[in-house]
Motif scaffolding. Structure first.
Motif, mmCIF file in Angstrom:
data_model
loop_
_atom_site.group_PDB
_atom_site.id
_atom_site.type_symbol
_atom_site.label_atom_id
_atom_site.label_comp_id
_atom_site.label_asym_id
_atom_site.label_seq_id
_atom_site.Cartn_x
_atom_site.Cartn_y
_atom_site.Cartn_z
ATOM 1 N N VAL A 211 4.652 -4.525 -6.634
ATOM 2 C CA VAL A 211 6.074 -4.161 -6.782
ATOM 3 C C VAL A 211 6.960 -5.332 -7.200
ATOM 4 C CG1 VAL A 211 5.942 -2.186 -5.238
ATOM 5 C CG2 VAL A 211 6.529 -4.418 -4.303
ATOM 6 N N LEU B 81 4.419 1.339 -10.754
ATOM 7 C CA LEU B 81 4.137 -0.019 -10.282
ATOM 8 C C LEU B 81 2.715 -0.128 -9.758
ATOM 9 C CD1 LEU B 81 7.593 -0.752 -8.660
ATOM 10 C CD2 LEU B 81 6.600 -1.860 -10.645
ATOM 11 N N MET C 192 12.513 -5.237 -2.411
ATOM 12 C CA MET C 192 11.282 -5.889 -1.948
ATOM 13 C C MET C 192 11.324 -7.384 -2.245
ATOM 14 S SD MET C 192 9.591 -3.806 -0.290
ATOM 15 C CE MET C 192 10.278 -2.211 0.061
ATOM 16 N N GLN D 276 0.862 -1.182 0.000
ATOM 17 C CA GLN D 276 0.000 0.000 0.000
ATOM 18 C C GLN D 276 0.899 1.232 0.000
ATOM 19 O OE1 GLN D 276 -3.164 -0.026 -0.357
ATOM 20 N NE2 GLN D 276 -3.341 -2.262 -0.188
ATOM 21 N N SER D 277 0.568 2.214 -0.830
ATOM 22 C CA SER D 277 1.312 3.465 -0.764
ATOM 23 C C SER D 277 0.311 4.613 -0.705
ATOM 24 C CB SER D 277 2.198 3.619 -2.003
ATOM 25 O OG SER D 277 1.396 3.989 -3.116
ATOM 26 N N GLU E 12 22.767 -4.150 -2.443
ATOM 27 C CA GLU E 12 23.626 -2.989 -2.722
ATOM 28 C C GLU E 12 24.768 -2.890 -1.702
ATOM 29 O OE1 GLU E 12 23.181 -1.039 -5.356
ATOM 30 O OE2 GLU E 12 21.043 -0.990 -5.832
ATOM 31 N N CYS F 169 12.647 -0.584 -8.958
ATOM 32 C CA CYS F 169 12.080 -1.669 -9.786
ATOM 33 C C CYS F 169 11.668 -2.881 -8.960
ATOM 34 C CB CYS F 169 13.045 -2.069 -10.893
ATOM 35 S SG CYS F 169 14.501 -2.957 -10.326
ATOM 36 N N GLU G 283 17.069 -0.569 -12.402
ATOM 37 C CA GLU G 283 17.159 0.804 -11.903
ATOM 38 C C GLU G 283 16.338 0.990 -10.625
ATOM 39 O OE1 GLU G 283 15.648 3.539 -15.004
ATOM 40 O OE2 GLU G 283 14.382 1.864 -15.570
ATOM 41 N N LEU H 85 0.209 -0.900 -4.811
ATOM 42 C CA LEU H 85 1.292 -1.133 -5.773
ATOM 43 C C LEU H 85 1.527 -2.636 -5.914
ATOM 44 C CD1 LEU H 85 3.976 1.410 -4.425
ATOM 45 C CD2 LEU H 85 2.334 1.803 -6.278
HETATM 46 N N1 LIG Z 1 7.609 1.136 2.624
HETATM 47 C C1 LIG Z 1 7.070 1.257 1.397
HETATM 48 N N2 LIG Z 1 5.757 1.541 1.250
HETATM 49 C C2 LIG Z 1 5.202 1.683 0.027
HETATM 50 N N3 LIG Z 1 5.885 1.541 -1.127
HETATM 51 C C3 LIG Z 1 7.198 1.274 -1.042
HETATM 52 C C4 LIG Z 1 7.871 1.116 0.203
HETATM 53 N N4 LIG Z 1 9.173 0.845 -0.028
HETATM 54 C C5 LIG Z 1 9.305 0.831 -1.378
HETATM 55 N N5 LIG Z 1 8.139 1.090 -1.986
HETATM 56 C C6 LIG Z 1 7.893 1.109 -3.431
HETATM 57 O O1 LIG Z 1 8.120 -0.212 -3.910
HETATM 58 C C7 LIG Z 1 8.802 -0.195 -5.139
HETATM 59 C C8 LIG Z 1 9.963 -1.149 -5.100
HETATM 60 O O2 LIG Z 1 10.889 -0.693 -4.136
HETATM 61 P P1 LIG Z 1 12.292 -1.367 -3.891
HETATM 62 O O3 LIG Z 1 12.810 -0.788 -2.625
HETATM 63 O O4 LIG Z 1 12.171 -2.839 -3.960
HETATM 64 O O5 LIG Z 1 13.132 -0.850 -5.137
HETATM 65 P P2 LIG Z 1 14.680 -1.099 -5.471
HETATM 66 O O6 LIG Z 1 14.730 -1.770 -6.800
HETATM 67 O O7 LIG Z 1 15.312 -1.786 -4.338
HETATM 68 O O8 LIG Z 1 15.236 0.390 -5.640
HETATM 69 P P3 LIG Z 1 16.645 1.034 -5.195
HETATM 70 O O9 LIG Z 1 17.632 0.695 -6.268
HETATM 71 O O10 LIG Z 1 16.368 2.499 -5.140
HETATM 72 O O11 LIG Z 1 17.010 0.468 -3.885
HETATM 73 C C9 LIG Z 1 9.243 1.234 -5.389
HETATM 74 O O12 LIG Z 1 8.562 1.727 -6.492
HETATM 75 C C10 LIG Z 1 8.879 2.007 -4.122
HETATM 76 O O13 LIG Z 1 8.284 3.225 -4.446
#
Ligand SMILES: Nc1ncnc2c1ncn2[C@@H]1O[C@H](COP(=O)(O)OP(=O)(O)OP(=O)(O)O)[C@@H](O)[C@H]1O
Ligand SMILES: [Mg+2]
Length: 343
Positions: A26, A281, A52, A18-19, A184, A48, A45, A24
């Protein structure tokens, strides 16, 4: 894909969150295997879904996170989705450990290095304090921290970024897990320290016979560290292949765009430099077209009408090469458009 040999098997993993912007989706139908002694790199990037994915494997999602029951995660043969929270605590650290993305927030500023490295032993084993400290010291030596006796009693702020990353790795490995999820692990570090930490992970992988899932947005890191690479876009694995194969014959237009954005070997690439708007997403926008279509330089009409399934790509060097792109339809682009036009 053979599930027996894999230490970690993931099938159809989906994560919803939920955002403030609404629901979403994800992580979308992610499947992969991680074998003994292997390094699998997830690259893609920012935003993406890389973190998660890893958090879902550890069952450490944000509170609003939801993984449907159709998702399957097998860790050393155990069905992670069906474990109780108590059982899950024994998986974390002892079978599968994670180095989280932000090292400054993963270390507690009020605890000494020694206390943090031995924490998992305290939680999971009946070892007495003296023995735990001995093991922690041994582990700090194993991760190449200089002067480990002194470091044991220091606090995180007294260490450099590279040293803190070594401490986190020591803490993750102290209960000898078989699988390491490294999110990372080198991003916050300067280039020389980055190379040292990647060397260290490789060295530890051999010594402890670890399977590593390495998450990075940096293709330079992927080229350096990976055996296999999976490219993630908008929550999906859009391409996966052995490293050499992926760099030699990238099949997805997104992968090709990423490769073009790498400046020079060793310099590392910021994938955010890719032109066009990153995808949303939002739950409502999944599955109706190829998520990369709006930024794709090889798009066809069908790409805007239907999400591509996964196709196998013939691989020169052996090893499985898969891609989600209509260009790789067995009947070729013309075949797929023709067929679709008739329907
Ligand atoms: N706590 C949260 N609540 C709601 N949405 C979230 C939360 N954390 C991340 N998101 C959303 O979930 C999606 C995936 O996030 P994620 O952290 O997995 O990305 P990532 O690929 O690890 O990015 P980065 O390279 O910046 O670390 C993103 O679009 C982000 O906006
Ligand atoms: Mg992340």
């Amino acid at each position: 894909m053979t599930m027996e040999r894999a230490l970690l098997s993931v099938r159809d993993l989906n994560v919803f969150l939920q955002s403030d912007d609404g629901p979403l989706h994800v992580v979308r139908n992610v499947s992969f295997d991680l074998s003994r002694g292997e390094t699998l790199v997830t690259v893609g990037e920012s935003g993406c879904g890389k973190s998660m994915t890893a958090r879902a494997l550890m069952r450490l999602l944000p509170e609003t996170g939801d993984v449907p029951e159709t998702s399957r995660i097998l860790c050393l043969g155990r069905d992670v989705m069906r474990l109780s929270e108590r059982e899950m605590q024994s998986v974390r650290g002892q079978e599968m450990a994670m180095i989280f993305q932000d090292p400054s927030s993963s270390l507690n500023p009020t605890l000494t290095v020694g206390d943090q490295v031995e924490e998992s032993l305290r939680l999971h084993t009946p070892l007495p304090k003296a023995e735990r400290r001995g093991r922690a010291l041994e582990m700090l030596r194993a991760v190449g921290l200089s002067n480990p006796e002194l470091r044991m009693n220091q606090y995180p702020h007294e260490l450099s970024g590279g040293m803190r990353q070594r401490v986190l790795i020591a803490g993750a490995l102290i209960c000898t897990p078989r699988i390491l999820l490294a999110d990372e692990p080198t991003t916050a570090l300067d280039v020389t320290t980055q190379a040292d930490i990647l060397d260290l992970i490789r060295d530890l992988q051999r010594r402890f016979d670890l399977a590593v899932l390495l998450i990075t947005h940096d293709l330079g890191v992927a080229a350096e560290a990976g055996d296999r690479i999976q490219v993630m876009y908008a929550g999906e694995i859009v391409e996966s292949a052995p490293k050499r194969e992926l760099f030699r014959a990238p099949a997805h237009p997104y992968t090709r765009a990423l490769l073009r954005s790498v400046p020079r070997p060793g310099e590392g690439a910021r994938l955010q430099a890719l032109a066009g708007t990153p995808p949303t997403l939002k739950l409502s926008q999944g599955g109706v077209r190829c998520p990369f279509a709006p930024r794709c330089d090889s798009g066809m009409p069908i790409c805007a009408r239907a999400a591509p399934p996964e196709f196998h790509v013939p691989s020169a060097g052996g090893g499985e090469h898969r891609v989600r792109c209509w260009l790789r339809h067995p009947q070729g682009p013309e075949g797929v458009e023709g067929r679709n036009g008739l329907s």
